[in-house]
Design an enzyme around this catalytic site. Structure first.
Site, mmCIF file in Angstrom:
data_model
loop_
_atom_site.group_PDB
_atom_site.id
_atom_site.type_symbol
_atom_site.label_atom_id
_atom_site.label_comp_id
_atom_site.label_asym_id
_atom_site.label_seq_id
_atom_site.Cartn_x
_atom_site.Cartn_y
_atom_site.Cartn_z
ATOM 1 N N VAL A 63 0.809 -1.232 0.000
ATOM 2 C CA VAL A 63 0.000 0.000 0.000
ATOM 3 C C VAL A 63 0.836 1.273 0.000
ATOM 4 C CG1 VAL A 63 -2.069 -1.020 1.045
ATOM 5 C CG2 VAL A 63 -0.303 -0.011 2.531
ATOM 6 N N TYR A 155 1.423 5.808 15.721
ATOM 7 C CA TYR A 155 0.226 5.007 15.414
ATOM 8 C C TYR A 155 -1.020 5.867 15.644
ATOM 9 C CZ TYR A 155 -3.125 1.150 15.139
ATOM 10 O OH TYR A 155 -4.180 0.342 14.765
HETATM 11 P P1 NAD Z 1 -3.356 -7.858 10.970
HETATM 12 O O1 NAD Z 1 -1.943 -7.572 11.311
HETATM 13 O O2 NAD Z 1 -3.859 -9.242 11.140
HETATM 14 O O3 NAD Z 1 -3.682 -7.409 9.461
HETATM 15 C C1 NAD Z 1 -3.072 -6.318 8.844
HETATM 16 C C2 NAD Z 1 -2.736 -6.731 7.416
HETATM 17 O O4 NAD Z 1 -2.144 -5.609 6.746
HETATM 18 C C3 NAD Z 1 -1.705 -7.873 7.382
HETATM 19 O O5 NAD Z 1 -2.145 -8.912 6.547
HETATM 20 C C4 NAD Z 1 -0.461 -7.195 6.843
HETATM 21 O O6 NAD Z 1 0.407 -8.048 6.099
HETATM 22 C C5 NAD Z 1 -1.070 -6.109 5.966
HETATM 23 N N1 NAD Z 1 -0.079 -5.075 5.647
HETATM 24 C C6 NAD Z 1 0.844 -4.513 6.448
HETATM 25 N N2 NAD Z 1 1.631 -3.676 5.743
HETATM 26 C C7 NAD Z 1 1.182 -3.704 4.461
HETATM 27 C C8 NAD Z 1 1.589 -3.064 3.254
HETATM 28 N N3 NAD Z 1 2.619 -2.206 3.220
HETATM 29 N N4 NAD Z 1 0.884 -3.323 2.126
HETATM 30 C C9 NAD Z 1 -0.170 -4.192 2.130
HETATM 31 N N5 NAD Z 1 -0.575 -4.848 3.241
HETATM 32 C C10 NAD Z 1 0.100 -4.605 4.391
HETATM 33 O O7 NAD Z 1 -4.225 -6.843 11.859
HETATM 34 P P2 NAD Z 1 -5.779 -6.451 11.806
HETATM 35 O O8 NAD Z 1 -6.223 -6.324 13.203
HETATM 36 O O9 NAD Z 1 -6.531 -7.314 10.880
HETATM 37 O O10 NAD Z 1 -5.665 -4.956 11.221
HETATM 38 C C11 NAD Z 1 -6.497 -4.467 10.182
HETATM 39 C C12 NAD Z 1 -6.662 -2.967 10.361
HETATM 40 O O11 NAD Z 1 -7.386 -2.696 11.559
HETATM 41 C C13 NAD Z 1 -5.358 -2.188 10.487
HETATM 42 O O12 NAD Z 1 -5.451 -0.967 9.775
HETATM 43 C C14 NAD Z 1 -5.264 -1.910 11.966
HETATM 44 O O13 NAD Z 1 -4.467 -0.785 12.248
HETATM 45 C C15 NAD Z 1 -6.720 -1.704 12.320
HETATM 46 N N6 NAD Z 1 -7.065 -1.897 13.732
HETATM 47 C C16 NAD Z 1 -6.768 -3.036 14.384
HETATM 48 C C17 NAD Z 1 -7.156 -3.178 15.694
HETATM 49 C C18 NAD Z 1 -6.878 -4.432 16.480
HETATM 50 O O14 NAD Z 1 -7.081 -4.429 17.695
HETATM 51 N N7 NAD Z 1 -6.454 -5.531 15.868
HETATM 52 C C19 NAD Z 1 -7.834 -2.145 16.347
HETATM 53 C C20 NAD Z 1 -8.119 -0.986 15.638
HETATM 54 C C21 NAD Z 1 -7.744 -0.871 14.319
#
Ligand code: NAD
Length: 250
Positions: A63, A155
């Site tokens: 991304v 973050y």
């Molecule tokens: P996760 O780590 O399981 O998934 C994140 C995905 O993004 C991974 O598959 C990773 O490989 C991919 N990614 C990272 N860098 C990338 C890049 N440069 N290009 C393409 N893909 C890339 O975590 P998740 O919880 O599924 O997170 C999804 C979203 O939700 C994120 O934006 C995260 O910040 C947000 N979020 C998560 C939480 C939580 O508690 N897990 C809470 C609030 C927000």
């Protein structure tokens, strides 16, 4: 089916919430192109969706890279003819307080979480214009709304950027029928938060701070994203959907 006839692109779809959204969207009739940098995991999700009778294609997508976005959009258009929905879901987390935070960490988290959303949005706009509208859903966080003790300031800043970028996109493209909303999850049990939920002490602390007393399952966030992606949300743009078990209500 709630997304019948729609074509969706989802970033960060190889695991976690992005994979949950790819599966749910395909179940609801969408044709899905989902991208990530974790190719092996992405291919597995692609096979699972096909096995369940859905239509989805995994692509390598970084991304932070403009060309990578353009190629994902080209794939969606050449394979499925258009783009109706974009979920800017990819993200990384960094856990350290302000005095431990490094400049390199700041740059990386802003690059993936904030610039990645800008690039994804810019890449799909021409296709959404051609389609006569669209829905963009940006995954921010409660970290984009409140400060937190153990989260890297980068973050929080990156997710705050996503929150306001969403409103800017909503206003700039409303007249063209392109909607844009942000989603603000609280703690979700995915690989991202493993260092929290795998440690009994940290897990207990998070659960105590969460009125509903637990982490969310990825599907509980994906249902909100599904609603915003669908025509059911046709009068919603520029808004913030908080799915946090009550954390920010306190
Ligand atoms: P996760 O780590 O399981 O998934 C994140 C995905 O993004 C991974 O598959 C990773 O490989 C991919 N990614 C990272 N860098 C990338 C890049 N440069 N290009 C393409 N893909 C890339 O975590 P998740 O919880 O599924 O997170 C999804 C979203 O939700 C994120 O934006 C995260 O910040 C947000 N979020 C998560 C939480 C939580 O508690 N897990 C809470 C609030 C927000």
């Amino acid at each position: 089916m709630r997304l019948e006839g729609k074509v969706a692109i989802i970033s960060g779809g190889a695991r976690g919430q992005g994979a949950a959204e790819a599966k749910m969207f395909a179940r609801e009739g969408a044709k899905v192109v989902f991208g990530d940098i974790l190719d092996e995991d992405g291919k597995k999700v692609e096979a699972e969706i096909a096995e369940a009778g859905g239509e989805a294609l995994y692509v390598t997508l970084d991304v932070t890279d403009e060309d990578s976005w353009n190629s994902a959009v080209e794939t969606a258009v050449s394979r499925f003819g258009k783009v109706d929905i974009l979920v800017n879901n990819a993200g990384i987390a960094i856990w350290s307080a302000g005095d431990d935070a490094t400049v390199e960490e700041w740059d990386r988290v802003m690059d993936v979480n904030a610039k990645g959303v800008f690039l994804g949005t810019r890449a799909v706009i021409p296709e959404m214009r051609k389609a006569g509208g669209g829905s963009i859903i940006n995954i921010s966080s409660i970290s984009g709304m409140v400060g937190q003790e153990t989260i890297h300031p980068g973050y929080n800043a990156s997710k705050g950027a996503v929150r306001i970028l969403t409103k800017s996109t909503a206003i700039q493209y409303a007249k063209e029928g392109i909607r844009c909303n942000s989603v603000h999850p609280g703690p979700v049990m995915t690989a991202m938060t493993e260092r929290g939920w795998a440690d009994p002490e940290r897990r207990q602390l998070t659960e105590q701070r969460t009125p509903l007393g637990r982490y969310a399952d990825a599907d509980e966030i994906a249902y909100g994203v599904l609603f915003l992606a669908s025509d059911e949300a046709s009068f919603m743009t520029g808004s913030e959907m908080v799915i946090d078990g009550g954390v920010t209500a306190q």
